[in-house]
Structures are given as C-alpha cells and as structure tokens.
Write an enzyme that holds these catalytic residues in place. Structure first.
Site, mmCIF file in Angstrom:
data_model
loop_
_atom_site.group_PDB
_atom_site.id
_atom_site.type_symbol
_atom_site.label_atom_id
_atom_site.label_comp_id
_atom_site.label_asym_id
_atom_site.label_seq_id
_atom_site.Cartn_x
_atom_site.Cartn_y
_atom_site.Cartn_z
ATOM 1 N N LEU A 240 0.869 -1.171 0.000
ATOM 2 C CA LEU A 240 0.000 0.000 0.000
ATOM 3 C C LEU A 240 0.909 1.223 0.000
ATOM 4 O O LEU A 240 1.801 1.336 0.847
ATOM 5 C CB LEU A 240 -0.903 -0.013 1.236
ATOM 6 C CG LEU A 240 -2.144 0.882 1.246
ATOM 7 C CD1 LEU A 240 -3.053 0.579 0.060
ATOM 8 C CD2 LEU A 240 -2.902 0.723 2.546
ATOM 9 N N ASP A 241 0.725 2.117 -0.978
ATOM 10 C CA ASP A 241 1.588 3.291 -1.095
ATOM 11 C C ASP A 241 1.616 4.090 0.207
ATOM 12 O O ASP A 241 0.600 4.162 0.923
ATOM 13 C CB ASP A 241 1.087 4.211 -2.206
ATOM 14 C CG ASP A 241 1.287 3.612 -3.587
ATOM 15 O OD1 ASP A 241 2.072 2.659 -3.713
ATOM 16 O OD2 ASP A 241 0.653 4.099 -4.539
ATOM 17 N N PRO A 242 2.771 4.739 0.513
ATOM 18 C CA PRO A 242 2.827 5.574 1.727
ATOM 19 C C PRO A 242 1.744 6.640 1.787
ATOM 20 O O PRO A 242 1.232 6.951 2.863
ATOM 21 C CB PRO A 242 4.224 6.214 1.636
ATOM 22 C CG PRO A 242 5.041 5.216 0.876
ATOM 23 C CD PRO A 242 4.083 4.639 -0.147
ATOM 24 N N ALA B 254 -1.224 6.367 0.709
ATOM 25 C CA ALA B 254 -2.531 5.737 0.882
ATOM 26 C C ALA B 254 -2.715 5.287 2.322
ATOM 27 O O ALA B 254 -1.749 5.071 3.056
ATOM 28 C CB ALA B 254 -2.657 4.539 -0.056
#
EC number: 5.4.99.25
Length: 327
Positions: free
Chosen positions: A49-51, A53
């Site tokens: 999960l992207d930072p 997000a």
C-alpha cells in the site's frame, strides 16, 4: 553452534493482523513495526500500500505467511478521490502537473463513462509504480528521469461507483482484481472526459476475505502492548531501562487465525490420527459421501488449528505445505 542450529529469535505465533495503515507510513516499515510489537519470528504483508494511501494492510505472522498468496490474489476494495483539471507525472499528488484543463465533468458524463471501466479492461500502470522493467522497478527508473515504456495489461474491475460529487472532484469506490491501479483509472478517466485527473486520497477498505471491521490501528496495538509491559522500579527507569512486554495476551486478542485467508478453498477436517499423518507429510484418504475426489487447492484443519495446504487427488488429501510440522 552453527547458524543453522540457532533457535529463531522471537515468538512462534501465527495469525493475521489487519492493520489500518496511516498515511505516510510505508508498507515495509509497517510490517517491521508489527513484527517488533509482537516479538514475532516472521512477518510479511499481502499487497503493498503506497505511503500516501491509508487503510487495509494485511500482515501475516509466523506460519500465516504461507497463506499470503491467497490474500494477494483476492478482490480488493478502494475508496478514492479524483481531482479533476490536472494530470501529474505520478497520477497522484506527489508529482508535478503535466497537463491541465479548466473543464470539469458532470455526474452524467462520469456515469456514462463508468461502463467502459467495468469488467475486463486494458490498463497501463503508472510510471511511478512497482512494475519491473528489465529487472528494475519502474519508479526507480522514473525518478532517474527515464521515460519508462510500460506495456498495457488486462485487469478486472467488478464495480466502479460514484460515492460523492464535489465542486471539482469525485469520490469513487471500486472493487477490483489483482494488479489493478486506481491511479491509472483516475488518469485514464480524466483523459476520456477531456479534463484530466489525478488521485488526491486513496484508502483500501477490503482485501480478499478481510473486511473493514477486521482492521486495527497502530494506536490500538500500542495501547495493548502498554497493558502487557512490565512494571520497573523508578531507579531502573532513571537508569534508562525500557519496560518489556511480558504479557502478550492483550495484543494477541487482535490476531485473526491463519485459515481466515483461505475462505475460498475447500476445507478438509482431520481426525487427530489423520492430522498426525499429515503433519509428518503423508497423504490421508478422505471418507464420506460428500468428500471430493479431486480439488486443486484445499486446506486441512486438525488439533483445533490449520494443519496444511494441499490438494485432493484420487480421494486423498496430499499436503504441500505443512504448518507447525516438518514441512
């Protein structure tokens, strides 16, 4: 003592922590934090999960790491906000604007476009993504200024729905399959609508069998760890000693059993005798009128826990990966 003979450091616990990851925290850092809190021997996550997000990051501890692929292959649900009027290099707020427009789409225009983004669709992942190009991550190449050619791929979108219309932005929810990039949906819809767009907020709500109610925050886990910390004398605290977690029961309350990740698989319930055979790596014959003759993927439970992953072949369960045994 040889390295091979060393006892693994940490607790031999198994299960899932369904972390509600806050914005700004990387997935790898989140896994390290949970592993440290639980003093676990092994940990891993099911899907980066992207930072930027927030939301669901399923983290597996111990033997549950063997079930990670089944979660990663599962359907995912995201809620995301698209800001209309600008496209960026990263398709989110991190990169500079490369295209802009004064146009803003109507709800009717967006709804008319949604069917084109449902079912199997062709999608080019963002330049800043974890896709590998000749062995290098696309985002590493992009950061070095290279123009990355990423091939289109077919992904599956089960549902795309407008949740809220704002003055110059739209909030969506999407149920999608493995490998779908929400940022690409925002970018491509913006181009199709003639107004451009990028993601400003992204939150993952569900992954595979895990739902929003399963999530736990870092604050809740840290509070549980505090409940289990030892009490030190003032002199020890003044000397710089740090209280250790000596009672993990409050933390372990948040663990979800490993087999929760396998809800789509056929379950083989074993007797104690059969469980012993499977733990030793041996197949067992399945009896009963409802027992399948063949099943490509199945899991076996016994002794009150998950025993093995395997397959049913010719009426026998054949273990491929054993939990807590010699496999």
């Amino acid at each position: 003592m040889s390295r091979r003979g060393k006892k693994p450091k940490g607790r031999a616990i198994s299960g899932w922590i369904i972390l509600d990851k806050p914005k700004g925290l990387g997935s790898t850092d989140a896994v390290s934090k949970i592993k440290w809190l639980y003093f676990a021997q092994k940990a891993g996550h099911a899907g980066t999960l992207d930072p930027l997000a927030s939301g669901m990051l399923p983290i597996a501890l111990g033997d549950a790491t063997k079930t990670v692929p089944f979660v990663m292959d599962g359907e995912k649900t995201y809620r995301f906000t698209v800001q209309w009027g600008a496209e960026t290099t990263t398709d989110d707020t991190e990169g500079p604007v490369v295209r802009a427009s004064e146009a803003r789409p109507s709800r009717a225009a967006i709804e008319a476009l949604i069917p084109a983004y449902s079912g199997e669709i062709s999608q080019v992942p963002p330049q800043f993504s974890a896709i590998k190009i000749a062995g290098e991550r696309a985002y590493d190449l992009a950061r070095e200024g290279e123009v990355v050619e990423i091939a289109a791929r077919t992904v599956l979108v089960h549902r795309l729905e407008i949740m809220e219309m704002r003055e110059s932005a739209t909030v969506f929810e999407v149920d999608c399959g493995k490998g779908t990039y929400v940022r690409s949906i925002a970018r491509d819809m913006g181009r199709d609508l003639g107004c451009f767009g990028h993601v400003t907020e992204l939150r993952r709500l569900a992954v595979g069998a895990f739902e929003e109610d399963d999530m736990v925050t870092l604050d809740e886990l840290e509070a549980a760890a505090e409940e289990g910390r030892e009490t030190l004398e003032p002199e020890a605290l003044e000397a710089g000693a740090r209280p250790r977690v000596v009672d993990f029961a409050p933390l372990d309350e948040y663990l979800i059993e490993a087999e929760a990740a396998l809800s789509d698989l056929y379950e083989v319930a074993l007797t104690d005798e059969q469980a012993g055979r499977v733990l030793a790596g041996n197949p067992v014959l399945l009896r009963g009128r409802d027992a399948p003759a063949f099943c490509e993927e199945a899991y076996a439970t016994g002794h009150g826990r998950l025993i093995a992953l395997g397959a049913v072949e010719e009426g026998s369960f054949r273990p491929k990966r054993v939990f807590g045994g010699r496999g």
